[in-house]
Design an enzyme around this catalytic site. Sequence first.
Site, PDB file in Angstrom:
ATOM      1  CD1 TRP A 165      24.027  27.369  60.525  1.00 46.12           C
ATOM      2  CD2 TRP A 165      25.356  26.477  62.063  1.00 46.12           C
ATOM      3  NE1 TRP A 165      25.161  26.751  59.894  1.00 46.12           N
ATOM      4  CE2 TRP A 165      26.011  26.287  60.585  1.00 46.12           C
ATOM      5  CE3 TRP A 165      26.213  25.886  63.009  1.00 46.12           C
ATOM      6  CZ2 TRP A 165      27.237  25.915  60.792  1.00 46.12           C
ATOM      7  CZ3 TRP A 165      27.133  25.069  63.145  1.00 46.12           C
ATOM      8  CH2 TRP A 165      27.892  25.305  61.684  1.00 46.12           C
ATOM      9  CD  GLU A 210      22.636  30.988  61.938  1.00 46.30           C
ATOM     10  OE1 GLU A 210      22.373  30.329  62.854  1.00 46.30           O
ATOM     11  OE2 GLU A 210      23.535  31.752  61.537  1.00 46.30           O
ATOM     12  CE  LYS A 216      29.202  29.227  58.027  1.00 47.74           C
ATOM     13  NZ  LYS A 216      29.622  28.852  59.199  1.00 47.74           N
ATOM     14  CG  ASP A 239      25.378  34.795  60.624  1.00 41.11           C
ATOM     15  OD1 ASP A 239      26.363  35.512  60.282  1.00 41.11           O
ATOM     16  OD2 ASP A 239      25.558  34.137  61.907  1.00 41.11           O
ATOM     17  CG  HIS A 286      26.073  32.462  57.707  1.00 42.35           C
ATOM     18  ND1 HIS A 286      25.010  31.482  58.396  1.00 42.35           N
ATOM     19  CD2 HIS A 286      27.053  32.766  58.551  1.00 42.35           C
ATOM     20  CE1 HIS A 286      25.898  31.121  59.603  1.00 42.35           C
ATOM     21  NE2 HIS A 286      26.942  31.874  59.646  1.00 42.35           N
ATOM     22  CG  HIS A 344      22.694  34.644  64.143  1.00 43.12           C
ATOM     23  ND1 HIS A 344      23.029  33.279  64.151  1.00 43.12           N
ATOM     24  CD2 HIS A 344      21.699  34.765  65.026  1.00 43.12           C
ATOM     25  CE1 HIS A 344      22.417  32.824  65.055  1.00 43.12           C
ATOM     26  NE2 HIS A 344      21.811  33.480  65.717  1.00 43.12           N
ATOM     27  CG  ASP A 389      35.603  34.508  60.908  1.00 45.16           C
ATOM     28  OD1 ASP A 389      35.521  33.370  61.288  1.00 45.16           O
ATOM     29  OD2 ASP A 389      35.528  35.553  61.503  1.00 45.16           O
ATOM     30  CG  ASP A 431      31.055  33.370  63.010  1.00 46.61           C
ATOM     31  OD1 ASP A 431      29.828  33.676  63.434  1.00 46.61           O
ATOM     32  OD2 ASP A 431      31.494  32.394  62.440  1.00 46.61           O
ATOM     33  CG  ASP A 466      26.568  33.959  65.162  1.00 50.24           C
ATOM     34  OD1 ASP A 466      27.377  33.642  66.275  1.00 50.24           O
ATOM     35  OD2 ASP A 466      26.168  33.106  64.563  1.00 50.24           O
TER      36      ASP A 466
HETATM   37  C1  RNT Z   1      27.450  29.168  62.405  1.00 45.73           C
HETATM   38  C2  RNT Z   1      26.129  30.075  62.881  1.00 45.73           C
HETATM   39  C3  RNT Z   1      25.521  29.568  64.049  1.00 45.73           C
HETATM   40  C4  RNT Z   1      26.559  29.579  65.128  1.00 45.73           C
HETATM   41  C5  RNT Z   1      26.283  29.545  66.752  1.00 45.73           C
HETATM   42  C6  RNT Z   1      27.261  29.271  67.735  1.00 45.73           C
HETATM   43  O1  RNT Z   1      27.917  29.496  61.336  1.00 45.73           O
HETATM   44  O2  RNT Z   1      26.333  31.097  62.508  1.00 45.73           O
HETATM   45  O3  RNT Z   1      24.672  30.707  64.553  1.00 45.73           O
HETATM   46  O4  RNT Z   1      27.555  30.908  65.188  1.00 45.73           O
HETATM   47  O5  RNT Z   1      25.306  28.504  66.746  1.00 45.73           O
HETATM   48 ZN    ZN Z   2      24.625  32.758  63.139  1.00 47.14          ZN
END
Ligand code: RNT
Ligand code: ZN
Length: 422
Positions: free
Chosen positions: A188, A229, A231, A262, A265, A289, A297, A299, A329
């Site tokens: 990523w 990955e 986003k 993810d 994302h 993820h 956010d 995460d 993640d």
């Molecule tokens: C970031 C991605 C990636 C990170 C990690 C820390 O938006 O999701 O996977 O969270 O590499």
């Molecule tokens: Zn991720």
Amino acid sequence: METDKKIELAYLIAKERYAEMGVNSDEVLKELAKISLSLPCWQGDDIRGFETFKISGDTSLLVTGNYPGRARNPEELRSDADKAFSLIPGRHRFNLQAIYGEFKGKRVDRDEISPEYFEGWIDWAKERKIGLDFNPTCFAHPYAADGFTLSHPAPIIRKFWIAHCVASRRISEVFGRELNNRAITNLWIPDGMKDTPVDRRGFRDRLEASLDEIYSVPMDNRFTLDSVEGKLFGLGSESFTVGSHEFYFGYAIKKQLHLTLDAGHFHPTESLADKISSVLRFLPGIVLHLSRGVRWDSDHVVILNDELKSIAQEIVRGNYLSKVHLALDFFDASVNRVAAWIIGARAVLKAFLLALLEPHERLKEMELAGDYTGRLALLEELNCHHFRAIWDYYCLINAVPPGLKWLEEIKRYETEIQRQRI
Ligand code: RNT
Ligand code: ZN
């Protein structure tokens, strides 16, 4: 009556109720035991890692919160991960980033990392018989300070990150070989722009060329698999993300790589669950993820919400478990970091348990016969069927505390170990 006895008794009753629907819960628990989750090392120390030089980089991944007890070195991080593993049923994996090497005071820049700096991790994983996964760290570095890495206009910067990614793939290959357990190398990058670009194409041309160089170096796919990955947007890249979903989906098809989806994302109303049976048609496999997006956010700690439930359902219903690598993640520094791993991992396992406990054939028959009323009623019934009793029993037979008992253990660990880290 003793708690264990109560759990066993409740399980027997629940087992009978599921059997009435044609579901064999003993078999389901065997399936659940095969599910392995990769825990994000970065939740343990707020993505700081162990590099020995001062980092002045970008701020594409910001961790907020100041809960005490962050792991400050590899020993503390491993101790915390051990504690988490001991309270999560099943056998799982640990997901490292390049910045978590043990550099022992040496100034090793990202293009110079090699397996020797990860021996401590390999030994630790060997002892515990767990697998490791790996991620190049293309952020938090002066060469990422202006927001671009592999798509950077300057050849010298692209070259640096290409070298870093190839070195990362080599480390991953060694993980897989040493542990006899294939490691995923997930790529990523933060590349993007705060405001509208005029040359989207140029950035994507350069990213594709950089990736071509990275993946032209052959690796043994018995030991490592590559995943990319995308986003939608990030902090500081609100208007343009070079590595968008379309970009990487196309690229992964072109090279037959894995694609990392993810859950944080995509646009909030877009469902990751719906994508699984589409992308898997054209790819050898995917990495998930598992994360929770909240406003801007991506995460937050995963919880057992509708999105997570439907992701697990899609994987189980589509019979995709062997093609999906499950990783968590998230990073939240406002709660106990070890508890965050446990809450997230247990939530994901619960989601899969719920999905595995569905009477799939019956539901499919109803759907094919156009009995949408029956389908709706049965799915709603399943939402609160005797699920809890099965989960508690699963914890019991895996020798981890059922219910909230694990929290008492974490409170003790926090007082005795984590709060002493000052
Ligand atoms: C970031 C991605 C990636 C990170 C990690 C820390 O938006 O999701 O996977 O969270 O590499
Ligand atoms: Zn991720």
